[in-house]
Write a protein that holds these residues in place. Structure first.
Motif, mmCIF file in Angstrom:
data_model
loop_
_atom_site.group_PDB
_atom_site.id
_atom_site.type_symbol
_atom_site.label_atom_id
_atom_site.label_comp_id
_atom_site.label_asym_id
_atom_site.label_seq_id
_atom_site.Cartn_x
_atom_site.Cartn_y
_atom_site.Cartn_z
ATOM 1 N N LEU A 115 83.287 -1.391 18.428
ATOM 2 C CA LEU A 115 84.466 -1.895 19.263
ATOM 3 C C LEU A 115 85.993 -1.765 18.020
ATOM 4 N N GLY A 162 82.771 0.904 22.195
ATOM 5 C CA GLY A 162 83.436 0.025 23.139
ATOM 6 C C GLY A 162 85.341 0.652 23.035
ATOM 7 N N THR A 220 89.292 -0.881 23.745
ATOM 8 C CA THR A 220 89.431 -2.816 23.596
ATOM 9 C C THR A 220 90.878 -2.477 24.481
ATOM 10 N N THR A 229 88.090 -3.900 29.226
ATOM 11 C CA THR A 229 87.421 -3.825 27.895
ATOM 12 C C THR A 229 86.432 -2.688 28.154
ATOM 13 N N PRO A 232 83.431 -6.854 30.004
ATOM 14 C CA PRO A 232 83.687 -5.249 30.391
ATOM 15 C C PRO A 232 83.074 -4.673 31.437
#
Length: 292
Positions: free
Chosen positions: A95, A117, A119, A139, A162
């Protein structure tokens, strides 16, 4: 199941609290031995306190689920420090900002399930153990090297939930395109995001960046945004007008930036395609000179 977290900065700590709220056990990977510490999360008028348990570098417990929130340039070295504990087929969620580190992690841990990921959540720390969440954000998470339509173990209970991205590569490129349009210019001009659209010279430069980015996206046959990139970049700059980009923050604190994994990745892809990106190349070199 335990999710270990590598890179307990603002975003790492924020998602640690979200996992804990979802009933998931969390451990913070740390170089400093410690039993636990209290983290105070401030979100609007709400204040919550969490107990976070660090794992020292000498801990022996196997790592089966790992969230990586380090800066992109630190990813491989950070993983190597803990590689002796990481299961061969572990689930690893990156992330982070930027691109390029995903391929490096796949090469380092070829049997692992690698998730990526992005976000838009926003958080900052006023003190080491006081975290302010300024935006819950959106996200997106997707599996990189295997077909999967879901989320990693435990993340389906995270709130806000998410989005399970069917093609996370498109999401990564979308985030990269916006970052290319904003972050390097704020670093070079040492300005807040909103000044890029308020200053006619800066805005013209943003348009040049976006034009070059779109050349690469078109050559790769990637449709990541509806409408021109400049319109989306301007919208994000407006929405985050008072924000200081992470790249500018790194420059001001004399820290290495993620430029090689943002504009640098874009330029590398352009070189492979035989496309010239003079403005982005110039930005790349300018930011690198500032950070050195």
């Amino acid at each position: 199941m335990i999710w270990h977290i590598l890179g307990a900065g603002a975003i790492g700590q924020l998602f640690a609290t979200r996992l804990i709220d979802a009933g998931v056990s969390v451990r913070i990977l740390s170089r400093q031995p410690s039993d636990y510490y209290q983290l105070h999360l401030l979100e609007g008028k709400d204040k919550r306190t969490y107990t976070l348990h660090p794992d020292s570098i000498d801990a022996k417990e196997p790592i089966t689920h790992l969230l990586v929130c380090t800066k992109a340039p630190d990813t491989v070295d950070a993983l190597l420090t803990h590689q002796h504990r990481i299961y061969a087929n572990a689930h690893i969620l990156l992330l982070q900002n930027g691109m390029g580190q995903h391929e490096a992690v796949q090469a380092l841990l070829p049997e692992a399930h690698i998730w990526a990921g992005i976000t838009t959540a926003g958080a900052w720390r006023s003190e080491p153990f006081t975290l302010h969440c300024v935006s819950q954000g959106i996200t997106e998470i997707g599996l990189l090297n295997r077909h999967n339509q879901g989320l990693p173990d435990g993340w389906e209970k995270v709130s806000p939930q998410p989005i399970a991205a069917a093609n996370i590569q498109l999401s990564l490129w979308r985030k990269l395109a916006i970052n290319c349009a904003i972050n390097p210019l704020t670093a070079v001009h040492q300005c807040l995001n909103g000044e890029l659209v308020e200053n006619s010279v800066f805005l013209k430069q943003m348009r040049e960046v976006c034009t070059e980015v779109e050349q690469v996206l078109q050559a790769l046959n990637l449709s990541v945004l509806e409408g021109p990139l400049i319109e989306h970049a301007m919208q994000v700059a407006h929405q985050t007008a008072k924000n200081r980009s992470s790249m500018l923050t790194d420059i001001l604190h004399s820290r290495p930036t993620e430029i090689d994994f943002i504009t640098g990745y874009l330029c590398h892809q352009a070189d492979l395609l035989g496309i010239s990106l003079p403005f982005n190349h110039a930005l790349l070199e300018k930011v690198k000179s500032l950070s050195s």
